[in-house]
Write a protein that holds these residues in place. Structure first.
Motif, short mmCIF file in Angstrom:
data_model
loop_
_atom_site.label_atom_id
_atom_site.label_comp_id
_atom_site.label_asym_id
_atom_site.label_seq_id
_atom_site.Cartn_x
_atom_site.Cartn_y
_atom_site.Cartn_z
N PHE A 1 -76.23 4.30 57.29
CA PHE A 1 -76.89 5.20 58.24
C PHE A 1 -76.39 6.63 58.07
CE2 PHE A 1 -77.28 7.57 62.15
CZ PHE A 1 -78.55 7.28 62.59
N MET A 2 -75.05 6.81 57.98
CA MET A 2 -74.49 8.17 57.84
C MET A 2 -74.96 8.82 56.55
SD MET A 2 -72.46 6.41 60.01
CE MET A 2 -71.04 5.68 59.19
N GLU A 3 -75.04 8.03 55.50
CA GLU A 3 -75.50 8.58 54.22
C GLU A 3 -76.96 9.00 54.29
OE1 GLU A 3 -74.59 6.26 50.60
OE2 GLU A 3 -76.73 6.49 50.13
N ARG A 4 -77.80 8.14 54.86
CA ARG A 4 -79.24 8.36 54.83
C ARG A 4 -79.69 9.41 55.84
NH1 ARG A 4 -83.75 3.48 55.34
NH2 ARG A 4 -85.46 4.57 54.29
N TYR A 5 -79.10 9.38 57.05
CA TYR A 5 -79.63 10.23 58.12
C TYR A 5 -78.71 11.40 58.50
CZ TYR A 5 -82.91 6.38 58.66
OH TYR A 5 -83.87 5.42 58.43
N LEU A 6 -77.42 11.33 58.12
CA LEU A 6 -76.49 12.40 58.47
C LEU A 6 -75.93 13.11 57.25
CD1 LEU A 6 -74.53 10.69 61.42
CD2 LEU A 6 -76.48 12.26 61.54
N ASP A 7 -76.50 12.81 56.08
CA ASP A 7 -76.17 13.52 54.85
C ASP A 7 -74.69 13.39 54.46
OD1 ASP A 7 -76.92 14.93 52.60
OD2 ASP A 7 -76.52 16.89 53.51
N TRP A 8 -74.14 12.19 54.67
CA TRP A 8 -72.76 11.95 54.23
C TRP A 8 -72.74 11.57 52.76
CZ3 TRP A 8 -68.27 9.84 57.43
CH2 TRP A 8 -68.27 10.41 58.72
#
Length: 246
Positions: free
Chosen positions: A193-200
């Motif tokens: 989720f952080m990678e896909r939606y929060l640009d982690w």
């Protein structure tokens, strides 16, 4: 390595030991009875920044001098030869290394997997870092590539951990994660989720080669490693047991 050597000097008390200085500033010590490479090395940029034109043994030692501080040598190598201990956790050389890329500290001809294993190089040694980058670490997939998912409409595949992390970090964007046991990159992923939606960005680790190949096929936008996290500060080999097979 012969084309890089500028100067050599045999140990006057041991005919099997010689020191060599490279045109790039590295100094190595060889035992001619061994063919694996130098048994000790002062990396590029630590002892010399330019070509080593001459070497002199003194009392069976090799001394490294900084000509700006000629009251005493900055380092010495005695026989028997031992490898320096490099460990950022003890802050041995970390401050200096942070100022220069790791591959500038050791001539590439010295840096092999065999050398790292034989010398039991510590976790932050420039040679070990370079080997991990070159031979194991896989780059993130391009952001232009779509994810390859089994359940593309699932927003958060984690079991609740991702939501807890978001609350603690207040939906922080552009962070960096390390997920040990990244499984296949989708199922119960705590970082997707952080990678896909929060640009982690981050690092996904999975030792099982079959599952890792699935992880890598997902086009995750994070680095990945098909290895384990060691309980030691140096390279180690383990036997993995899964469901009654090794």
């Amino acid at each position: 390595m012969s084309q890089l050597i500028r100067s050599i000097s045999f140990n006057p008390r041991d005919q099997h030991i010689l020191a060599g200085g490279s045109i790039y500033g590295a100094v190595g010590i060889w035992d001619v009875r061994k063919s694996q490479g130098p048994v000790e090395c002062v990396p590029i940029g630590v002892g010399h920044s330019e070509s080593v034109t001459s070497l002199i043994w003194g009392n069976s030692k090799v001394l490294w001098w900084d000509m700006r501080k000629i009251n005493a040598p900055i380092d010495a190598c005695d026989k028997p030869l031992t490898m320096k201990k490099y460990n950022l956790m003890e802050n041995t050389y970390g401050d200096n290394w942070a100022k220069t890329p790791a591959d500038k500290y050791l001539d590439s001809s010295f840096c092999t997997i065999e050398y790292a294993n034989e010398k039991k190089l510590q976790q932050d040694h420039p040679c070990l870092i370079q080997l991990i980058r070159d031979k194991y670490l896989l780059e993130p997939a391009s952001k232009e590539l779509p994810y390859v998912l089994d359940h593309p409409y699932t927003i958060d595949p984690s079991d609740g951990q991702a939501n807890d992390i978001r609350e603690i970090l207040k939906n922080k964007t552009k962070g960096f994660f390390v997920e040990s046991g990244g499984f296949d990159g989708e199922f119960l992923s705590n970082t997707f989720f952080m990678e896909r939606y929060l640009d982690w960005n981050g690092l996904l680790i999975k030792a099982d080669q079959k599952i890792f190949s699935k992880l890598h096929s997902r086009n995750r936008k994070a680095f990945s490693l098909p290895n384990c996290i060691s309980t030691k500060t140096l390279p180690d080999q383990i036997i993995q047991k899964n469901n009654n097979f090794i």
